[in-house]
Scaffold this motif. Structure first.
Motif, mmCIF file in Angstrom:
data_model
loop_
_atom_site.group_PDB
_atom_site.id
_atom_site.type_symbol
_atom_site.label_atom_id
_atom_site.label_comp_id
_atom_site.label_asym_id
_atom_site.label_seq_id
_atom_site.Cartn_x
_atom_site.Cartn_y
_atom_site.Cartn_z
ATOM 1 N N ILE A 1 -8.003 2.778 -13.933
ATOM 2 C CA ILE A 1 -8.852 1.920 -13.115
ATOM 3 C C ILE A 1 -10.255 2.514 -13.152
ATOM 4 N N ASN A 2 -11.228 1.688 -13.425
ATOM 5 C CA ASN A 2 -12.613 2.140 -13.391
ATOM 6 C C ASN A 2 -13.346 1.277 -12.371
ATOM 7 N N VAL A 3 -13.092 1.565 -11.105
ATOM 8 C CA VAL A 3 -13.661 0.787 -10.016
ATOM 9 C C VAL A 3 -14.778 1.599 -9.380
ATOM 10 N N ARG A 4 -15.887 0.954 -9.189
ATOM 11 C CA ARG A 4 -17.021 1.606 -8.532
ATOM 12 C C ARG A 4 -17.047 1.160 -7.082
ATOM 13 N N MET A 5 -16.711 2.079 -6.210
ATOM 14 C CA MET A 5 -16.669 1.753 -4.792
ATOM 15 C C MET A 5 -18.085 1.818 -4.219
ATOM 16 N N PRO A 6 -18.435 0.893 -3.327
ATOM 17 C CA PRO A 6 -19.780 0.896 -2.740
ATOM 18 C C PRO A 6 -19.981 2.101 -1.830
ATOM 19 N N LYS A 7 -21.222 2.516 -1.712
ATOM 20 C CA LYS A 7 -21.568 3.709 -0.921
ATOM 21 C C LYS A 7 -21.074 3.605 0.524
ATOM 22 N N GLU A 8 -21.002 2.394 1.051
ATOM 23 C CA GLU A 8 -20.540 2.209 2.426
ATOM 24 C C GLU A 8 -19.117 2.734 2.612
ATOM 25 N N MET A 9 -18.306 2.642 1.567
ATOM 26 C CA MET A 9 -16.936 3.175 1.628
ATOM 27 C C MET A 9 -17.001 4.696 1.769
ATOM 28 N N PRO B 1 0.802 -1.222 0.000
ATOM 29 C CA PRO B 1 0.000 0.000 0.000
ATOM 30 C C PRO B 1 0.838 1.277 0.000
ATOM 31 N N ASP B 2 2.127 1.153 0.242
ATOM 32 C CA ASP B 2 3.001 2.328 0.243
ATOM 33 C C ASP B 2 3.605 2.621 -1.126
ATOM 34 N N MET B 3 3.311 1.782 -2.102
ATOM 35 C CA MET B 3 3.881 1.969 -3.439
ATOM 36 C C MET B 3 3.308 3.202 -4.121
ATOM 37 N N ASP B 4 4.017 3.669 -5.108
ATOM 38 C CA ASP B 4 3.569 4.781 -5.935
ATOM 39 C C ASP B 4 2.600 4.222 -6.972
ATOM 40 N N CYS B 5 1.311 4.476 -6.795
ATOM 41 C CA CYS B 5 0.288 3.916 -7.676
ATOM 42 C C CYS B 5 0.434 4.405 -9.118
ATOM 43 N N SER B 6 1.080 5.554 -9.300
ATOM 44 C CA SER B 6 1.212 6.119 -10.646
ATOM 45 C C SER B 6 2.099 5.280 -11.553
ATOM 46 N N VAL B 7 2.882 4.376 -10.989
ATOM 47 C CA VAL B 7 3.730 3.517 -11.814
ATOM 48 C C VAL B 7 2.857 2.725 -12.792
ATOM 49 N N CYS B 8 1.716 2.234 -12.319
ATOM 50 C CA CYS B 8 0.810 1.461 -13.177
ATOM 51 C C CYS B 8 -0.465 2.230 -13.551
ATOM 52 N N HIS B 9 -0.879 3.133 -12.697
ATOM 53 C CA HIS B 9 -2.176 3.787 -12.869
ATOM 54 C C HIS B 9 -2.020 5.306 -12.969
ATOM 55 N N SER B 10 -1.203 5.726 -13.911
ATOM 56 C CA SER B 10 -0.825 7.136 -14.011
ATOM 57 C C SER B 10 -2.014 8.064 -14.241
ATOM 58 N N VAL C 1 -5.331 4.270 -1.070
ATOM 59 C CA VAL C 1 -5.794 3.246 -0.140
ATOM 60 C C VAL C 1 -6.909 3.769 0.778
ATOM 61 N N ASP C 2 -6.978 5.069 1.008
ATOM 62 C CA ASP C 2 -8.003 5.623 1.886
ATOM 63 C C ASP C 2 -9.409 5.433 1.325
ATOM 64 N N HIS D 1 -10.044 3.366 -1.681
ATOM 65 C CA HIS D 1 -10.201 2.048 -2.293
ATOM 66 C C HIS D 1 -10.106 0.921 -1.282
ATOM 67 N N GLY D 2 -9.552 1.174 -0.105
ATOM 68 C CA GLY D 2 -9.501 0.185 0.957
ATOM 69 C C GLY D 2 -8.386 -0.824 0.780
ATOM 70 N N LEU D 3 -7.716 -1.140 1.864
ATOM 71 C CA LEU D 3 -6.578 -2.050 1.839
ATOM 72 C C LEU D 3 -6.970 -3.435 1.325
ATOM 73 N N GLU D 4 -8.063 -3.987 1.841
ATOM 74 C CA GLU D 4 -8.475 -5.329 1.415
ATOM 75 C C GLU D 4 -8.817 -5.373 -0.065
ATOM 76 N N THR D 5 -9.507 -4.352 -0.551
ATOM 77 C CA THR D 5 -9.867 -4.290 -1.974
ATOM 78 C C THR D 5 -8.618 -4.238 -2.831
ATOM 79 N N LEU D 6 -7.654 -3.421 -2.436
ATOM 80 C CA LEU D 6 -6.421 -3.296 -3.207
ATOM 81 C C LEU D 6 -5.580 -4.571 -3.143
ATOM 82 N N GLN D 7 -5.529 -5.206 -1.986
ATOM 83 C CA GLN D 7 -4.783 -6.458 -1.880
ATOM 84 C C GLN D 7 -5.385 -7.510 -2.809
ATOM 85 N N GLU D 8 -6.686 -7.594 -2.839
ATOM 86 C CA GLU D 8 -7.365 -8.560 -3.711
ATOM 87 C C GLU D 8 -7.135 -8.218 -5.183
#
Length: 187
Positions: A103-111, A48-57, A81-82, A84-91
């Motif tokens: 990334i076109n991820v639709r996060m649930p309203k609960e998030m 979770p500490d990685m630079d996400c822009s490497v893959c998802h610029s 990670v705040d 998208h959530g740690l568990e979601t990103l790990q999966e």
């Protein structure tokens, strides 16, 4: 010259054989569009500490665009990670899948509710919203369900496209296509 080429080619082949032996560790994520390594190795390269822009610029770049909703979250110091959530990103980073450029991820309203509160709390905070103007004057609070004909518990992403430019009225206007927001005046 030919000898140099053959030497280079043999080094590449040795590297490929060693790299495919199953003992090599992958220390960087694959490039966009490449297949990720098997899940046991994929888990080793992602954190979770990685630079996400490497893959998802494009997603990360959007955080700096002040016309997009996501920029408000970035200005508040939030990281990927705040929301998208740690568990979601790990999966998402497990297994052999293609690395999307966007990334076109639709996060649930609960998030969203974790920070923004319930529908009722959001409706209270947006009571003076001027997003949806009625033809006869005045405004409609977009977070209040006006009657039983409207969908209950709408997902936040239906109106809020965090990383892209969008018409936040589009969901309402799909039914209220004339722009008339008062019920029972069309049909």
């Amino acid at each position: 010259m030919r000898l140099v080429f053959l030497l280079f080619l043999s080094l590449v082949m040795v590297g490929a054989i060693v790299g495919c032996s199953g003992t090599a560790k992958v220390s960087t994520p694959p490039a966009t569009g490449e297949t990720t390594p098997p899940s046991s190795v994929a888990e080793a390269w992602w954190s979770p500490d990685m630079d996400c822009s490497v893959c998802h610029s494009k997603n990360v770049e959007s955080m700096g665009n002040s016309t997009l909703t996501i920029s408000q979250h970035a200005q508040a110091g939030q990281k990927c990670v705040d929301c998208h959530g740690l568990e979601t990103l790990q999966e998402a980073h497990k297994g052999g899948s293609k690395v999307p450029g966007v990334i076109n991820v639709r996060m649930p309203k609960e998030m969203c509710f974790e920070c923004h509160g319930s529908y009722e709390e959001i409706a209270t905070r947006t009571a003076d919203s001027t997003v949806l103007e009625k033809k006869e004057g005045g405004y409609v609070n977009p977070h209040v369900r006006p009657n039983e004909n409207h969908e209950d518990n709408v997902e936040c992403y239906e109106c809020h496209k965090m990383h892209m430019d969008y018409n936040n009225k589009a969901n309402c206007l799909s039914c209220h296509h004339t722009g008339e927001l008062t019920c029972y005046t069309c049909h």
